[in-house]
Design a protein around this motif. Structure first.
Motif, PDB file in Angstrom:
ATOM      1  N   ASP A 142      -2.528  -3.744  -7.021  1.00  0.00           N
ATOM      2  CA  ASP A 142      -1.535  -4.519  -7.921  1.00  0.00           C
ATOM      3  C   ASP A 142      -0.708  -3.981  -8.229  1.00  0.00           C
ATOM      4  O   ASP A 142       0.785  -4.428  -9.240  1.00  0.00           O
ATOM      5  CB  ASP A 142      -2.079  -5.012  -9.152  1.00  0.00           C
ATOM      6  CG  ASP A 142      -2.759  -4.169  -9.886  1.00  0.00           C
ATOM      7  OD1 ASP A 142      -2.294  -2.969  -9.799  1.00  0.00           O
ATOM      8  OD2 ASP A 142      -3.256  -3.671 -10.746  1.00  0.00           O
ATOM      9  N   VAL A 143      -0.043  -3.025  -7.668  1.00  0.00           N
ATOM     10  CA  VAL A 143       0.568  -2.411  -7.278  1.00  0.00           C
ATOM     11  C   VAL A 143       2.563  -3.218  -6.817  1.00  0.00           C
ATOM     12  O   VAL A 143       3.318  -3.102  -7.266  1.00  0.00           O
ATOM     13  CB  VAL A 143       1.095  -0.993  -6.872  1.00  0.00           C
ATOM     14  CG1 VAL A 143       0.627  -0.958  -4.683  1.00  0.00           C
ATOM     15  CG2 VAL A 143       2.072   0.486  -7.135  1.00  0.00           C
ATOM     16  N   VAL A 144       1.265  -3.513  -5.949  1.00  0.00           N
ATOM     17  CA  VAL A 144       2.557  -4.850  -5.461  1.00  0.00           C
ATOM     18  C   VAL A 144       1.817  -6.240  -5.831  1.00  0.00           C
ATOM     19  O   VAL A 144       1.059  -6.570  -6.113  1.00  0.00           O
ATOM     20  CB  VAL A 144       2.124  -5.153  -3.619  1.00  0.00           C
ATOM     21  CG1 VAL A 144       3.059  -5.853  -2.993  1.00  0.00           C
ATOM     22  CG2 VAL A 144       2.772  -3.854  -3.161  1.00  0.00           C
ATOM     23  N   VAL A 145       3.569  -7.091  -6.539  1.00  0.00           N
ATOM     24  CA  VAL A 145       2.951  -8.200  -7.518  1.00  0.00           C
ATOM     25  C   VAL A 145       3.472  -9.122  -6.412  1.00  0.00           C
ATOM     26  O   VAL A 145       4.743  -9.179  -5.493  1.00  0.00           O
ATOM     27  CB  VAL A 145       3.976  -8.086  -8.650  1.00  0.00           C
ATOM     28  CG1 VAL A 145       4.276  -9.527  -9.673  1.00  0.00           C
ATOM     29  CG2 VAL A 145       3.369  -6.903  -9.426  1.00  0.00           C
ATOM     30  N   ASP A 146       2.769 -10.374  -5.721  1.00  0.00           N
ATOM     31  CA  ASP A 146       3.152 -11.916  -5.262  1.00  0.00           C
ATOM     32  C   ASP A 146       3.954 -12.136  -6.539  1.00  0.00           C
ATOM     33  O   ASP A 146       2.274 -13.005  -7.357  1.00  0.00           O
ATOM     34  CB  ASP A 146       2.089 -11.976  -4.769  1.00  0.00           C
ATOM     35  CG  ASP A 146       1.923 -11.771  -3.042  1.00  0.00           C
ATOM     36  OD1 ASP A 146       3.252 -11.325  -2.545  1.00  0.00           O
ATOM     37  OD2 ASP A 146       1.621 -11.419  -2.961  1.00  0.00           O
TER      38      ASP A 146
END
Length: 149
Positions: A142-146
């Protein structure tokens, strides 16, 4: 001329014997080795691209486990700047032998075999991502959020 970066995913998959899943492919007329990797499609979630590219290029279904990092690379062959979202994933099952155009085969290779490929690696990022993974580099997915559409 407008600068247009290319957003891609790459996937580090290690098996229980310490081997890594690589693809042998044709790029710019040369046979090279790479992680399962490719461009993120318009309106595609990044983790969906991770799963899709791995399946299309290797025949394996995978489940992403960690984000390894965002790597930037300007390819000398074409001058294109690539932004590589690299993930680790666990292989779930092989479901097909049908591979994308340009893919010769999928291989499970040891780190020593990969390092021995030298200039047959598609880019220096192939080995760098594996080394970062082996050195314990891990971030939660979840460190990269779409953004929701």
């Amino acid at each position: 001329m407008t600068w247009k970066p290319h957003a891609t995913v790459a996937v580090v998959v290690e098996d229980t014997e310490g081997r890594f899943l690589l693809v042998e492919e044709i790029s710019s007329g040369l046979v090279v080795f790479n992680q399962p990797a490719g461009h993120i499609e318009e309106d595609e979630a990044i983790l969906d691209a991770v799963r899709r590219e791995t399946l299309e290029e290797t025949g394996y279904k995978v489940e992403p486990t960690h984000f390894l990092g965002l790597y930037t690379y300007k390819a000398p062959a074409n001058g294109v700047t690539y932004h590589r979202f690299c993930y680790s994933a666990r292989a779930l099952e092989k479901v097909t032998d049908q591979l994308d155009d340009g893919i010769i085969a999928a291989h499970w290779l040891s780190l020593e075999e990969i390092a021995g490929l030298g200039d047959r690696l598609r880019s220096p990022l192939v080995l760098r991502c594996i080394e970062d993974y082996r050195n314990g580099r891990r971030f939660p997915l979840d460190v990269v959020v779409d953004a929701e559409t």
